[in-house]
Design a protein around this motif. Sequence first.
Motif, PDB file in Angstrom:
ATOM      1  N   GLY A   1      -2.179   7.069  -2.075  1.00  0.00           N
ATOM      2  CA  GLY A   1      -2.775   5.732  -2.039  1.00  0.00           C
ATOM      3  C   GLY A   1      -2.985   5.125  -3.401  1.00  0.00           C
ATOM      4  O   GLY A   1      -3.887   4.334  -3.598  1.00  0.00           O
ATOM      5  N   TYR A   2      -2.122   5.488  -4.374  1.00  0.00           N
ATOM      6  CA  TYR A   2      -2.400   5.078  -5.746  1.00  0.00           C
ATOM      7  C   TYR A   2      -2.151   3.597  -5.996  1.00  0.00           C
ATOM      8  O   TYR A   2      -2.573   3.051  -6.997  1.00  0.00           O
ATOM      9  CB  TYR A   2      -1.584   5.917  -6.722  1.00  0.00           C
ATOM     10  CG  TYR A   2      -0.100   5.810  -6.527  1.00  0.00           C
ATOM     11  CD1 TYR A   2       0.643   4.865  -7.234  1.00  0.00           C
ATOM     12  CD2 TYR A   2       0.565   6.628  -5.637  1.00  0.00           C
ATOM     13  CE1 TYR A   2       1.994   4.741  -7.044  1.00  0.00           C
ATOM     14  CE2 TYR A   2       1.919   6.524  -5.439  1.00  0.00           C
ATOM     15  CZ  TYR A   2       2.618   5.575  -6.143  1.00  0.00           C
ATOM     16  OH  TYR A   2       3.961   5.447  -5.937  1.00  0.00           O
ATOM     17  N   ARG A   3      -1.447   2.930  -5.061  1.00  0.00           N
ATOM     18  CA  ARG A   3      -1.144   1.528  -5.361  1.00  0.00           C
ATOM     19  C   ARG A   3      -2.356   0.632  -5.169  1.00  0.00           C
ATOM     20  O   ARG A   3      -2.482  -0.391  -5.812  1.00  0.00           O
ATOM     21  CB  ARG A   3       0.017   1.052  -4.496  1.00  0.00           C
ATOM     22  CG  ARG A   3       1.320   1.568  -5.044  1.00  0.00           C
ATOM     23  CD  ARG A   3       2.468   1.169  -4.200  1.00  0.00           C
ATOM     24  NE  ARG A   3       2.833  -0.224  -4.363  1.00  0.00           N
ATOM     25  CZ  ARG A   3       3.824  -0.784  -3.681  1.00  0.00           C
ATOM     26  NH1 ARG A   3       4.500  -0.072  -2.820  1.00  0.00           N
ATOM     27  NH2 ARG A   3       4.124  -2.039  -3.877  1.00  0.00           N
ATOM     28  N   GLU A   4      -3.204   1.003  -4.256  1.00  0.00           N
ATOM     29  CA  GLU A   4      -4.464   0.274  -4.069  1.00  0.00           C
ATOM     30  C   GLU A   4      -5.553   1.333  -3.996  1.00  0.00           C
ATOM     31  O   GLU A   4      -6.008   1.680  -2.913  1.00  0.00           O
ATOM     32  CB  GLU A   4      -4.429  -0.532  -2.762  1.00  0.00           C
ATOM     33  CG  GLU A   4      -3.550  -1.745  -2.786  1.00  0.00           C
ATOM     34  CD  GLU A   4      -4.209  -2.913  -3.487  1.00  0.00           C
ATOM     35  OE1 GLU A   4      -5.449  -2.912  -3.627  1.00  0.00           O
ATOM     36  OE2 GLU A   4      -3.474  -3.820  -3.910  1.00  0.00           O
ATOM     37  N   PRO A   5      -5.957   1.857  -5.154  1.00  0.00           N
ATOM     38  CA  PRO A   5      -6.797   3.063  -5.115  1.00  0.00           C
ATOM     39  C   PRO A   5      -8.109   2.870  -4.372  1.00  0.00           C
ATOM     40  O   PRO A   5      -8.563   3.747  -3.669  1.00  0.00           O
ATOM     41  CB  PRO A   5      -7.063   3.371  -6.586  1.00  0.00           C
ATOM     42  CG  PRO A   5      -6.096   2.557  -7.341  1.00  0.00           C
ATOM     43  CD  PRO A   5      -5.708   1.403  -6.510  1.00  0.00           C
ATOM     44  N   GLN A   6      -8.724   1.695  -4.518  1.00  0.00           N
ATOM     45  CA  GLN A   6     -10.063   1.562  -3.961  1.00  0.00           C
ATOM     46  C   GLN A   6     -10.014   1.184  -2.492  1.00  0.00           C
ATOM     47  O   GLN A   6      -9.282   0.297  -2.080  1.00  0.00           O
ATOM     48  CB  GLN A   6     -10.849   0.516  -4.743  1.00  0.00           C
ATOM     49  CG  GLN A   6     -12.320   0.579  -4.410  1.00  0.00           C
ATOM     50  CD  GLN A   6     -13.153  -0.222  -5.369  1.00  0.00           C
ATOM     51  OE1 GLN A   6     -12.723  -0.500  -6.482  1.00  0.00           O
ATOM     52  NE2 GLN A   6     -14.340  -0.585  -4.957  1.00  0.00           N
TER      53      GLN A   6
ATOM     54  N   TYR B   1       0.822  -1.206   0.000  1.00  0.00           N
ATOM     55  CA  TYR B   1       0.000   0.000   0.000  1.00  0.00           C
ATOM     56  C   TYR B   1       0.857   1.257   0.000  1.00  0.00           C
ATOM     57  O   TYR B   1       0.459   2.297  -0.488  1.00  0.00           O
ATOM     58  CB  TYR B   1      -0.898   0.040   1.238  1.00  0.00           C
ATOM     59  CG  TYR B   1      -2.029  -0.948   1.181  1.00  0.00           C
ATOM     60  CD1 TYR B   1      -3.308  -0.534   0.850  1.00  0.00           C
ATOM     61  CD2 TYR B   1      -1.821  -2.288   1.458  1.00  0.00           C
ATOM     62  CE1 TYR B   1      -4.353  -1.437   0.789  1.00  0.00           C
ATOM     63  CE2 TYR B   1      -2.851  -3.206   1.404  1.00  0.00           C
ATOM     64  CZ  TYR B   1      -4.114  -2.766   1.065  1.00  0.00           C
ATOM     65  OH  TYR B   1      -5.134  -3.660   1.002  1.00  0.00           O
ATOM     66  N   VAL B   2       2.048   1.142   0.596  1.00  0.00           N
ATOM     67  CA  VAL B   2       2.872   2.329   0.802  1.00  0.00           C
ATOM     68  C   VAL B   2       3.362   2.878  -0.541  1.00  0.00           C
ATOM     69  O   VAL B   2       3.507   2.133  -1.518  1.00  0.00           O
ATOM     70  CB  VAL B   2       4.049   1.973   1.733  1.00  0.00           C
ATOM     71  CG1 VAL B   2       5.055   1.100   1.033  1.00  0.00           C
ATOM     72  CG2 VAL B   2       4.701   3.215   2.287  1.00  0.00           C
ATOM     73  N   ILE B   3       3.557   4.194  -0.595  1.00  0.00           N
ATOM     74  CA  ILE B   3       4.030   4.859  -1.802  1.00  0.00           C
ATOM     75  C   ILE B   3       5.329   4.203  -2.271  1.00  0.00           C
ATOM     76  O   ILE B   3       6.222   3.943  -1.467  1.00  0.00           O
ATOM     77  CB  ILE B   3       4.319   6.343  -1.512  1.00  0.00           C
ATOM     78  CG1 ILE B   3       3.094   7.003  -0.895  1.00  0.00           C
ATOM     79  CG2 ILE B   3       4.750   7.084  -2.754  1.00  0.00           C
ATOM     80  CD1 ILE B   3       3.392   8.339  -0.285  1.00  0.00           C
ATOM     81  N   GLU B   4       5.429   3.982  -3.568  1.00  0.00           N
ATOM     82  CA  GLU B   4       6.615   3.303  -4.083  1.00  0.00           C
ATOM     83  C   GLU B   4       7.868   4.145  -3.853  1.00  0.00           C
ATOM     84  O   GLU B   4       7.872   5.344  -4.103  1.00  0.00           O
ATOM     85  CB  GLU B   4       6.451   3.041  -5.582  1.00  0.00           C
ATOM     86  CG  GLU B   4       5.720   1.751  -5.845  1.00  0.00           C
ATOM     87  CD  GLU B   4       5.210   1.663  -7.257  1.00  0.00           C
ATOM     88  OE1 GLU B   4       5.071   2.713  -7.898  1.00  0.00           O
ATOM     89  OE2 GLU B   4       4.935   0.546  -7.708  1.00  0.00           O
ATOM     90  N   GLY B   5       8.910   3.511  -3.363  1.00  0.00           N
ATOM     91  CA  GLY B   5      10.175   4.216  -3.161  1.00  0.00           C
ATOM     92  C   GLY B   5      10.260   4.971  -1.855  1.00  0.00           C
ATOM     93  O   GLY B   5      11.336   5.405  -1.470  1.00  0.00           O
TER      94      GLY B   5
END
Lengths: 364, 541
Positions: free
Chosen positions: B513-518, B222-226
Amino acid sequence: MLDRGRISSVQLFLLLVIAEAATAFLYAPSSVIKMVGRDSWLTPFIAAISGLVVAVVCIALAKRFPQQVFTEYLPQILGKIPGKILAGVYTAVFIHLSSVIMNQSSAFIHVAFLRETPLVALEIIIGLASIYGVYLGIEVIARQNELVWPVWVLSIFIIILLVAESINPDNFRPFLEKGIMPVIKGSALFSSFRGEVFLLLMLYPYLNKKEDVYKSAVYHLLTTAVLLGIITAAIIGVFGELIPVYMVFPIYNLARYISLARFVERIQILIVVMWMFGVIVKLAVFYHSAAIAAANTLGLKNYRLTLLPILAGTIIISRLFYGDHLSLTHFLSHIFPYYGPVVELVIPALVLLIAVILKKGGKS
Amino acid sequence: MISFFRWLGKFLKHMTAEPTGALLKPGDPGYQEVHTLSSNLDKNIKIITEIFGLCDDLMVRGLKIGRGKKQVRVAVIYLDPLINHTRLQQGLMHCLQTIDHLPSMGVTTEWLINNALSDGRVIEKKSFVEITDEINRGAACLLIEGLDQALLIRLAEKIGRAVEGPVTENVSKGALDAFNEDVRTNIALLRKRLHTTRLAVENLQIGELTKTEVKLVYLKGYVIEGLVDEIKSRVRRIRIDGIVDSGQVEELIQDSAFSLFSLLDSTERPDKLAANLLEGKAGLLFDNTPIAIIIPGTLINQIQSPEDYYQRYWFSSWIRVLRWLALLTALLGPSLWIAIITFHQELLPTELLMTILVTREGVPFPGLVEALIMELSLEVLREAGLRLPQTFGQTISIVGAVVLGQAAVSAGLASPGMVIVVALTAIASFVIPTQPLSNTIRILRFPFMLLAASFGLIGIIVGFSILTYHLCSLRSYGIPFLSPLAPLSFGDLKDTFIRAPIWKMLFRPRLTGYREPQRQNPDQRPHPPSRKGKKFIRRRK
């Protein structure tokens, strides 16, 4: 490209709107009403056509060099020395336009509020606020604009809503009494304001999705036409076609006119707030273009070095040439209608023509 | 001249070189011989006691295990204040003393762990560095004759207070537990809220001497990439003797070091941290500090309280609007007042203006000086109230109210209007739910007052423009500090000035939260049972 910022097409659209309307809505109505009379609310729409022509030319030119700003690719089209000279001319144009905006803002504040504060002091703080934005880059200016925009539009609509009851429909009749020609002639005055869409030449490379540029430009032209049309119409509706001619800032008088329940009075403050927020962004856009152009002309690697000299230059020009309000209005109503189209349309069109003939740059 | 530069270069190299007195690191030549245990028990004990040197609280207890001829000498070494003595006695000493039969092959650590020790938290170590480190953290070290390995039994006593309520982030509705000074308790509080294997807890250590435990927590996937790598690299870059509080780390790892704004959020509420982790952010928990850090921080997050999500949405939305108004009041209250009474009297309705002018008559100071005096005394009062022992609190409030309010007005040193404005700004600044933002606003008030006194409203607008320019330029770990306002992400406005109903908050914030938007299933709005009574519960789509 000296500024590595990226802006979205919506941000570009909002920047263009503020860069044009922030001064036009205050200065243009008075002189247009003087020329055209009661039909002048039509002029912004007709002037939008000339704006569209400017936009098409500028976009066609900019698309040939998608990663460079205007002053950067001029030497590639015209050859080194003529190109540099024209880039220098455009630097001067941007500095001059900035100083006109600067002068407009200080004059307005002087008339509206601070009659005893030295204008130089006002211009210095406004200029410092703007160049701080330029120092931080085009991305920050665009974001700032996103914050300013709602305030700006909301306050216009609040003013128009509050004066709505005083609008007299008879002031618009008879409609097109002398035919359409005076309107078209009068729109020439607006055209130079509308032509400020030529900033696209300096802003296009920062756009992140290049294909959306037409959308931004067209939305910008429509929005500004509607805004200016509504404002002009409200002025005519309330004051008729005779009184505004003698007003310096009709929209300011419009805001002073508001009186609601004997409590919501004298809300011209809204106008000043909106104008100031807008003008600081507008100035920042022009300063940004001036700084980039100057840095390109001089071959500097960092455009931020030019900021303070440009600020000093604009203040000096503003104080020396437009020291009194008359010379400013004279410039706006008699010189700007000719000077504007030349730098906004004619020169870019010629450059485009040369580029097409010499096959410079990528295909448009 | 050249020799001077050479000397300068050498000098600089010398100044920036790593200190050489440090212990050898694993992998260095000679490390094995010098820094690991030998099989000689007495030698090992001697080295450990020498490493600790003059430590009065270091206990060394020798005893023999087993019966008869095959007895083996062992030693237990620990720091007395750190140890839980009941557990030491039951989990270690008692077990050792009741060993009857030693294995015929000789005592091994494995045998001890499996057959003799009842306490579970046992690890094996060989090097003195690790052993002393564990002893320092409250482990008991078991050395055995003839073995070059030590057993470390973690018997640390939990020192500190129990879980208590939050001090600065109070809510009227919502959980009442807060982090405290023990990092393991803090992790437990967080785990209690996130029962998922996705919750990662990574150990980082800061401070050459304090060796403070810092835990990086985030939700895997879930965490922001990088983000995690960036936090780790920034934390590992820290070379410092000691960290006493999370605030020190905050200053070392935030962007834009000179900004007045705190670019990382901090909280003492586990529910706030958990909610932020669910939005794709990461957190840092510290030993000895009840304040956790949330990375990245945004301005919007700092003006929200966790309570906003626990109250009904229309009430929370109203409170949020109110909070923005309070923020503006706290920032611009005195400066607007100065601007109006100095430059723009015409903005006030005439009757109001007359009232104000009458009360200002006889005040010997210009507006700015009056405001500065009042604001400064308020600041002093506030700080005094914070530092005073609680029993003096009454005194301060009486002195503040009577002297600064009543007496200043009746002595003609300040106008009642100014007192009202100053009081209003003070109260408004308490509405801001997070301390760092509130402090920033307190400081920013003064430049705005100066600008207002020199240029009136224009000065305020210019100042505000510069402030927003600055805010627009800030980034916290790549996330714009002013998001989602600028750059605008329209979908996220549902959780800024207002709070949308929970069933409407379908998506996580776009930038974090773009990795798991919903976030949840759509169409969760509660419906009454349908009239025919057939479908009692709406089916999920």
